[in-house]
Every structure is written in C-alpha cells, then in structure tokens.
Design an enzyme around this catalytic site. Structure first.
Site, short mmCIF file in Angstrom:
data_model
loop_
_atom_site.label_atom_id
_atom_site.label_comp_id
_atom_site.label_asym_id
_atom_site.label_seq_id
_atom_site.Cartn_x
_atom_site.Cartn_y
_atom_site.Cartn_z
N LYS A 9 0.83 -1.20 0.00
CA LYS A 9 0.00 0.00 0.00
C LYS A 9 0.87 1.26 0.00
CE LYS A 9 -3.64 -2.42 2.62
NZ LYS A 9 -4.63 -2.31 3.73
N TYR A 49 -12.37 -2.86 -2.82
CA TYR A 49 -12.94 -2.87 -1.47
C TYR A 49 -14.47 -2.84 -1.50
CZ TYR A 49 -8.31 -2.28 0.69
OH TYR A 49 -7.02 -2.47 1.14
N ASN A 112 -1.65 -0.14 7.30
CA ASN A 112 -1.11 -1.43 7.73
C ASN A 112 -0.30 -2.11 6.63
OD1 ASN A 112 -3.17 -2.16 6.05
ND2 ASN A 112 -4.45 -3.06 7.65
N HIS A 115 -1.82 -5.49 1.72
CA HIS A 115 -3.09 -6.20 1.56
C HIS A 115 -2.80 -7.63 1.14
CE1 HIS A 115 -7.10 -7.31 0.11
NE2 HIS A 115 -6.49 -7.81 -0.94
N GLU A 126 -9.57 -10.64 -7.18
CA GLU A 126 -8.59 -9.55 -7.04
C GLU A 126 -7.44 -9.69 -8.05
OE1 GLU A 126 -7.52 -9.58 -2.91
OE2 GLU A 126 -9.54 -9.03 -2.26
O1 CDP Z 1 -6.92 -5.89 5.20
P1 CDP Z 1 -7.78 -6.75 6.11
O2 CDP Z 1 -8.52 -7.85 5.38
O3 CDP Z 1 -6.99 -7.26 7.28
O4 CDP Z 1 -8.86 -5.76 6.77
P2 CDP Z 1 -10.35 -5.36 6.36
O5 CDP Z 1 -11.18 -5.39 7.59
O6 CDP Z 1 -10.83 -6.17 5.20
O7 CDP Z 1 -10.21 -3.84 5.91
C1 CDP Z 1 -9.60 -3.50 4.69
C2 CDP Z 1 -8.63 -2.36 4.93
O8 CDP Z 1 -9.37 -1.20 5.29
C3 CDP Z 1 -7.66 -2.57 6.09
O9 CDP Z 1 -6.52 -3.32 5.71
C4 CDP Z 1 -7.33 -1.15 6.49
O10 CDP Z 1 -6.30 -0.59 5.67
C5 CDP Z 1 -8.63 -0.40 6.20
N1 CDP Z 1 -9.47 -0.16 7.40
C6 CDP Z 1 -9.70 1.15 7.80
O11 CDP Z 1 -9.20 2.09 7.18
N2 CDP Z 1 -10.49 1.39 8.90
C7 CDP Z 1 -11.06 0.38 9.58
N3 CDP Z 1 -11.83 0.66 10.64
C8 CDP Z 1 -10.85 -0.94 9.18
C9 CDP Z 1 -10.04 -1.19 8.08
#
Ligand code: CDP
Ligand code: MG
Length: 153
Positions: A9, A49, A112, A115, A126
């Site tokens: 990212k 997303y 983080n 992805h 994807e």
């Molecule tokens: O990436 P991952 O599958 O672990 O997390 P997700 O719950 O699918 O969320 C996708 C991405 O959205 C995360 O990796 C974060 O970068 C972002 N995110 C965010 O900005 N705020 C949140 N409350 C949760 C996730």
C-alpha cells in the site's frame, strides 16, 4: 498450489519498506509470478474494497489507497492465501502479533502496509482486477527441490 494477490500500500512505498516486505515473502519460499508499480484510481478502489464501500470509514480508506503509488503482485505457493494472511497479522497494527508484518511495522488500523486476499474467491477476483492473464509469468524456481520435499504436493 494457490495464488494470492498482495498490495504494498502507499504507506509501504512511501516508508521505503518495499524491499524488506518483498524479502519476507521471498524468504518464506513464496514465488512472485506477477508484479507492477501503479496508482489505484477511486474506481478501482471501490471495486477492490466492494465489501467495505458502504462503511463509514470507507472514504478515508479510499483517500489513503489512492494517495500514491502501490505495488501489486501475485504470490504463488502451497496454501499461499492463508500463509500470506498469517504473515500480515491482524488488520490493526496495534493489535497484530510481533513477528508479523503489521505487528513489526505498523501502528495503525488503516496504514497497515500490505493487503492480502482473504480466500480463494477473493484471490481469483482480485488477481483479475489487477492483472491480465498474460501478465502472470508462471515459473518453477530452480531451488524448488530445496524448499520442500517432493511428496509435499
Ligand atoms: O486488510 P484486512 O482484510 O486485514 O482488513 P479489512 O477489515 O478487510 O479492511 C480492509 C482495509 O481497510 C484494512 O486493511 C485497512 O487498511 C482499512 N481499514 C480502515 O481504514 N479502517 C477500519 N476501521 C478498518 C479497516
Ligand atoms: Mg479484508
């Protein structure tokens, strides 16, 4: 063999962590079969997303992932989808276990770094979002026989 999509990212690229993160996947024995530097458009962010578009925090996520260059890549390996997710750690860097990529490098829920696809269906969807079939360069690493025994799939 499984394939999974990873994205380094914008925070990963800006923080000059690309090399260290790529090294972790190489060290693990995963095989890179596609890779490109690119910028995510708002349209692509909404497709990628799709499950989060309606969430209150989506606009800030879109702003973040479109803010600078990213690296998209396809990794191949046995159980690659789960293996990569476990290497990433929990979504929130503050909660991710030490030793995971997010646990070691991130102090943020949003920023983080990497992805990884979360299942077979997501991986197929994807990979097709970021790569044309001809951009995937399948190959068997010459050291494959030293990564696992012949009877391990
Ligand atoms: O990436 P991952 O599958 O672990 O997390 P997700 O719950 O699918 O969320 C996708 C991405 O959205 C995360 O990796 C974060 O970068 C972002 N995110 C965010 O900005 N705020 C949140 N409350 C949760 C996730
Ligand atoms: Mg997710």
């Amino acid at each position: 063999m499984q394939r999974t999509l990873i994205l380094l990212k914008p925070d990963c690229v800006q923080r000059r962590l690309m090399g260290q993160i790529i090294t972790r996947f190489e060290d693990k024995g995963l095989n890179f079969v596609a890779m490109k530097l690119m910028q995510i458009t708002p349209e692509l962010a909404k497709q990628h997303y799709a499950e989060h578009v309606a969430k209150p925090w989506y606009p800030t996520l879109e702003g973040f992932v479109t803010a600078g260059p990213i690296v998209a890549a396809v990794l191949e390996g046995l159980e690659a989808i789960r293996v990569v997710r476990e290497m990433l750690g929990a979504t929130n860097g503050l909660q991710a276990a030490a030793g995971t990529i997010r646990g070691d490098f991130s102090s943020s829920r949003q920023m983080n770094l990497v992805h990884g696809s979360d299942g077979e269906e997501a991986a197929a969807r994807e990979i097709a979002l970021y790569f044309k079939p001809e951009e995937i360069v399948a190959s068997t690493p010459t050291i494959a026989t030293w990564l696992r025994a012949a009877d391990e799939a």
